[in-house]
Design a protein around this motif. Structure first.
Motif, mmCIF file in Angstrom:
data_model
loop_
_atom_site.group_PDB
_atom_site.id
_atom_site.type_symbol
_atom_site.label_atom_id
_atom_site.label_comp_id
_atom_site.label_asym_id
_atom_site.label_seq_id
_atom_site.Cartn_x
_atom_site.Cartn_y
_atom_site.Cartn_z
ATOM 1 N N THR A 250 1.367 9.038 -6.346
ATOM 2 C CA THR A 250 1.525 10.463 -6.019
ATOM 3 C C THR A 250 2.818 11.017 -6.606
ATOM 4 O O THR A 250 3.221 12.119 -6.266
ATOM 5 N N ASN A 251 3.447 10.228 -7.466
ATOM 6 C CA ASN A 251 4.676 10.615 -8.180
ATOM 7 C C ASN A 251 5.856 10.918 -7.270
ATOM 8 O O ASN A 251 6.729 11.707 -7.622
ATOM 9 N N VAL A 252 5.906 10.306 -6.119
ATOM 10 C CA VAL A 252 7.067 10.434 -5.254
ATOM 11 C C VAL A 252 8.182 9.533 -5.778
ATOM 12 O O VAL A 252 9.343 9.923 -5.800
ATOM 13 N N ILE A 253 7.808 8.320 -6.194
ATOM 14 C CA ILE A 253 8.765 7.443 -6.867
ATOM 15 C C ILE A 253 8.304 7.302 -8.321
ATOM 16 O O ILE A 253 7.130 7.085 -8.591
ATOM 17 N N THR A 254 9.230 7.482 -9.246
ATOM 18 C CA THR A 254 8.882 7.467 -10.664
ATOM 19 C C THR A 254 9.919 6.679 -11.455
ATOM 20 O O THR A 254 10.912 6.215 -10.907
ATOM 21 N N GLY A 255 9.679 6.578 -12.732
ATOM 22 C CA GLY A 255 10.635 5.957 -13.635
ATOM 23 C C GLY A 255 10.740 4.463 -13.443
ATOM 24 O O GLY A 255 9.823 3.796 -12.970
ATOM 25 N N THR A 256 11.892 3.937 -13.810
ATOM 26 C CA THR A 256 12.131 2.491 -13.741
ATOM 27 C C THR A 256 12.049 1.987 -12.305
ATOM 28 O O THR A 256 11.467 0.925 -12.051
ATOM 29 N N LEU A 257 12.611 2.729 -11.377
ATOM 30 C CA LEU A 257 12.545 2.321 -9.970
ATOM 31 C C LEU A 257 11.097 2.223 -9.507
ATOM 32 O O LEU A 257 10.721 1.267 -8.817
ATOM 33 N N GLY A 258 10.272 3.161 -9.897
ATOM 34 C CA GLY A 258 8.862 3.137 -9.520
ATOM 35 C C GLY A 258 8.140 1.933 -10.068
ATOM 36 O O GLY A 258 7.350 1.294 -9.368
ATOM 37 N N ALA B 271 0.826 -1.207 0.000
ATOM 38 C CA ALA B 271 0.000 0.000 0.000
ATOM 39 C C ALA B 271 0.861 1.258 0.000
ATOM 40 O O ALA B 271 0.574 2.211 -0.733
ATOM 41 N N VAL B 272 1.919 1.261 0.795
ATOM 42 C CA VAL B 272 2.807 2.428 0.846
ATOM 43 C C VAL B 272 3.473 2.657 -0.507
ATOM 44 O O VAL B 272 3.526 3.785 -1.006
ATOM 45 N N VAL B 273 3.964 1.594 -1.125
ATOM 46 C CA VAL B 273 4.610 1.723 -2.433
ATOM 47 C C VAL B 273 3.612 2.229 -3.467
ATOM 48 O O VAL B 273 3.932 3.097 -4.286
ATOM 49 N N ALA B 274 2.389 1.705 -3.448
ATOM 50 C CA ALA B 274 1.368 2.147 -4.401
ATOM 51 C C ALA B 274 1.049 3.627 -4.229
ATOM 52 O O ALA B 274 0.965 4.372 -5.211
ATOM 53 N N VAL B 275 0.894 4.058 -2.983
ATOM 54 C CA VAL B 275 0.608 5.478 -2.729
ATOM 55 C C VAL B 275 1.766 6.352 -3.204
ATOM 56 O O VAL B 275 1.557 7.379 -3.865
#
Length: 68
Positions: free
Chosen positions: A26-34, A18-22
């Protein structure tokens, strides 16, 4: 498939997913890592729903109670 995950393990995995999805949506983590973290979160969610972790099986790890 016998269950090898206990309740605490399942709850922790759902919370992490759930934390990773949020964070992803919310574009806190993006790109390949996201994308990689979102895929890992999906695996965490799936394994917690079926109460079976394929990585635990070869090592004989069981976090569930052994009550019958």
């Amino acid at each position: 498939m016998k269950k090898n995950m206990g309740s605490a393990d399942r709850i922790i995995r759902v919370l992490i997913a759930a934390v990773v999805a949020v964070l992803y949506f919310t574009n806190v983590i993006t790109g390949t890592l996201g994308i990689v973290l979102l895929a890992l979160a999906a695996v965490f969610l799936l394994t917690s729903l079926v109460s079976f972790c394929p990585l635990y099986a070869p090592f004989g790890i069981k976090t569930c109670s052994t009550k019958k």
